[in-house]
Design an enzyme around this catalytic site. Structure first.
Site, PDB file in Angstrom:
ATOM      1  N   CYS A 113      -2.289   6.359  22.833  1.00 10.18           N
ATOM      2  CA  CYS A 113      -1.004   6.473  23.524  1.00 10.18           C
ATOM      3  C   CYS A 113      -1.006   7.708  24.436  1.00 10.18           C
ATOM      4  O   CYS A 113      -1.714   7.729  25.431  1.00 10.18           O
ATOM      5  CB  CYS A 113       0.140   6.490  22.515  1.00 10.18           C
TER       6      CYS A 113
ATOM      7  N   HIS B  94      -0.899   1.703  19.171  1.00 14.35           N
ATOM      8  CA  HIS B  94      -1.108   2.566  17.999  1.00 14.35           C
ATOM      9  C   HIS B  94      -1.882   1.825  16.905  1.00 14.35           C
ATOM     10  O   HIS B  94      -1.287   1.058  16.139  1.00 14.35           O
ATOM     11  CB  HIS B  94       0.238   3.041  17.444  1.00 14.35           C
TER      12      HIS B  94
ATOM     13  N   GLU C 187      -3.000   3.094  14.228  1.00 19.14           N
ATOM     14  CA  GLU C 187      -2.768   3.728  12.924  1.00 19.14           C
ATOM     15  C   GLU C 187      -1.609   3.113  12.156  1.00 19.14           C
ATOM     16  O   GLU C 187      -1.519   3.305  10.940  1.00 19.14           O
ATOM     17  CB  GLU C 187      -2.545   5.239  13.092  1.00 19.14           C
TER      18      GLU C 187
ATOM     19  N   GLY D 286       4.245  20.885 -14.252  1.00 12.68           N
ATOM     20  CA  GLY D 286       4.413  19.621 -14.948  1.00 12.68           C
ATOM     21  C   GLY D 286       4.326  18.425 -14.030  1.00 12.68           C
ATOM     22  O   GLY D 286       4.320  17.281 -14.478  1.00 12.68           O
ATOM     23  N   GLY D 287       4.247  18.680 -12.715  1.00  9.27           N
ATOM     24  CA  GLY D 287       4.092  17.604 -11.753  1.00  9.27           C
ATOM     25  C   GLY D 287       2.645  17.169 -11.623  1.00  9.27           C
ATOM     26  O   GLY D 287       1.736  17.745 -12.232  1.00  9.27           O
ATOM     27  N   VAL D 288       2.410  16.154 -10.797  1.00  6.82           N
ATOM     28  CA  VAL D 288       1.062  15.606 -10.635  1.00  6.82           C
ATOM     29  C   VAL D 288       0.103  16.648 -10.082  1.00  6.82           C
ATOM     30  O   VAL D 288      -1.022  16.798 -10.574  1.00  6.82           O
ATOM     31  CB  VAL D 288       1.092  14.371  -9.708  1.00  6.82           C
ATOM     32  N   ASP D 289       0.530  17.381  -9.060  1.00  3.99           N
ATOM     33  CA  ASP D 289      -0.381  18.292  -8.367  1.00  3.99           C
ATOM     34  C   ASP D 289      -0.939  19.375  -9.291  1.00  3.99           C
ATOM     35  O   ASP D 289      -2.159  19.539  -9.415  1.00  3.99           O
ATOM     36  CB  ASP D 289       0.328  18.935  -7.169  1.00  3.99           C
ATOM     37  N   SER D 290      -0.059  20.123  -9.938  1.00  2.10           N
ATOM     38  CA  SER D 290      -0.543  21.205 -10.805  1.00  2.10           C
ATOM     39  C   SER D 290      -1.237  20.654 -12.045  1.00  2.10           C
ATOM     40  O   SER D 290      -2.154  21.289 -12.587  1.00  2.10           O
ATOM     41  CB  SER D 290       0.607  22.139 -11.208  1.00  2.10           C
TER      42      SER D 290
END
Length: 521
Positions: free
Chosen positions: A86, A177, A179, A232-236
């Site tokens: 684009c 586009h 994507e 306590g979340g996914v990341d940590s």
């Protein structure tokens, strides 16, 4: 021997399109590492990054203006493939000697593109034959004259030059586009560019990523001890397991209860880790510290930075109680870095500082360890699946590090926190009861410190407002507001107003990202 997951990589230059992060997701889904940088990134960074190819994103600028954004000239001297999408196609054309002007007919939405003249990018790719592709267009400018050495490879009824190529130099431009999912063969086209034209090997796999992360953690930490800020979340939680595999008993997790968690969340987190993971977790009750630090502060950026500083102070206090703690680990992910740092641009404005990126003090006494800072949220979840995180933890909606402080607009007060906890609990409980929790990717309540007139029985009431927020997203870089059933919203609204005395009105947030962010602050 493990493949080098960063050996073959693509650089995506961001001109401000709402779809730029989707380009990165598509490239990584193909199995190739990529990074996003703002279009004005300096030449030294590009040389050091040493990409196998460059993708120029779309953007909101009008390419025909003299002061509009341009790609760094160095990319045309590196002898590597380039794909302009684009706006990226338009600026490539102008910078290489072509011409662009206002389109005779603007195209927004679905279109049919016909590929023509052989090109390695589009050859053999179609939707049902006849060289036709169903694509997504979004432009009011079009290329009118090709640069020398380029040929036409795609067109529509309204846009004669919808794709071009200099096959010898491996330069390609697409007005549509690839994507977005609306372009049915979009991923196939991007894979053709990344794998065939750039010749990138597909080393970016979940297994390879885990192996590399564990190896890097071992090398970085050595025999020292490391403290992990556990939310306590996914990341940590993913970081906790990676560190456990890398350094074992050298890891100590610190869960800070800052008084800004959801109802009973602290107890639930401690219970989950005790039952499912053999890591050492210290719980620190620091509500008074955080509330005092936030006292009278009403600015979102300031609140985030205050939270970040307070967390670090707690971690450093705990580190002094332990032996040989030299490292502080965090669950920072790529969207945190992008939004806080402006994709490495000096010009891009920070959207919001994340407490574990922009909120860290310069005087930090511990060396920072951020093993998943290159990963999108869905990539982290895939790692969590392989590492054996409990299903309920993997499927849990994200909760911001600053907690409820950024879901309370303005000043944080204990009264506001208590009200918000109740409202949020009702909303989430009803999502579960009505089998809607897993149909959205994040849902929460927001406390608005404004009052609205209501009626209870025959009496007038003048109390606070709660906003409900639910979104659908893949990578949390873009998001669509969730179309929850009206009957469900009616149920939640009535429960909140009937069960929480200080709430007189409930509203539903129908803002997508962009232009809004997912969190209100």
């Amino acid at each position: 021997m493990m493949n080098n997951i960063h050996l073959n990589k693509i650089l995506i230059l961001d001109f401000g399109s709402q779809y730029t992060q989707l380009i990165a997701r598509r490239v990584r889904e193909i199995g190739v590492y990529c990074e996003l940088s703002h279009y004005d990134i300096n030449s030294d960074f590009i040389k050091k990054f040493n990409p196998k190819g460059v993708i120029l994103s779309g953007g909101p600028d009008t390419v025909t203006f003299d002061n509009s954004a341009r790609a760094p000239s160095i990319i045309f001297d590196l002898n590597i493939p380039i794909l302009g999408i684009c706006y990226g196609m338009q600026t490539m054309a102008i910078q290489l000697g072509g011409h662009a002007t206002s389109a005779d007919k603007h195209e927004y939405g679905f279109a049919k593109v016909r590929s023509c003249n052989y090109s390695p990018l589009l050859n053999g790719i179609n939707d049902g034959g006849d060289d036709l592709l169903d694509v997504w267009m979004s432009h009011g400018i079009e290329v009118k004259r090709l640069p020398d050495g380029f040929k036409l490879i795609a067109s529509t009824d309204s846009c004669n030059i919808a794709g071009f190529a200099d096959i010898n130099k491996h330069y390609y431009g697409l007005q549509f586009h690839p994507e977005v999912t609306h372009t049915k063969q979009g991923k196939h086209i991007l894979e053709r560019f990344v794998s065939d034209i750039c010749q990138c090997k597909k080393n970016w796999t979940t297994d390879n990523i885990i192996t590399k992360l564990v190896k890097d953690l071992k090398n970085q930490i050595g025999s020292a001890n490391v403290l992990l800020g556990l939310s306590g979340g996914v990341d940590s939680s993913v970081v906790a397991i990676l560190l456990q595999q890398a350094v074992g008993k050298q890891l100590t997790c610190v869960f800070v209860d800052n008084g800004l968690l959801r109802l009973n969340e602290g107890n639930k987190i401690m219970q989950t880790f005790a039952q499912n993971m053999s890591v050492k977790v210290i719980r620190v009750n620091a509500q008074e510290k955080f509330y005092n630090a936030l006292s009278n502060e009403d600015k979102p950026e300031a609140k985030r930075k205050i939270i970040g500083h307070a967390f670090i102070e707690v971690f450093e206090e705990e580190a002094r109680k332990l032996n040989n703690i030299q490292f502080l680990a965090q669950g920072t992910i790529y969207p945190d870095v992008i939004e806080s740092a402006g994709t490495k641009s000096n010009k891009t404005k920070v959207i919001k500082s994340h407490h574990n990126v922009g909120g860290l003090p310069n005087s930090l006494q511990l060396t920072l360890v951020e093993p998943i800072k290159e990963l999108f949220k869905d990539e982290v979840r895939k790692i969590g699946v392989i590492l054996g995180l409990p299903t309920h933890m993997l499927n849990c909606h994200p909760f911001p590090g600053p907690g409820l402080s950024i879901r309370i607009l303005g000043q944080v007060k204990q009264e506001y926190v208590d009200i918000l906890r109740q409202a949020d609990t009702i909303f989430i409980d009803e999502l579960y009861k009505n089998n809607l929790y897993n149909t959205v990717n994040q849902a929460f309540a927001v406390f608005l410190p404004i009052k609205s007139v209501g009626v209870t029985g025959d009496a007038r009431r003048y109390d606070y407002v709660i906003s409900l927020r639910a979104v659908e997203t893949i990578d949390f870089m873009t998001a669509r507001w969730a179309r929850l059933p009206y009957d469900f919203l009616d149920l939640v609204s009535n429960r909140i107003m009937n069960e929480i005395p200080r709430i007189s009105r409930v509203v539903y947030d129908i803002s997508s990202k962009p232009p809004a962010t997912i969190e209100w602050e």
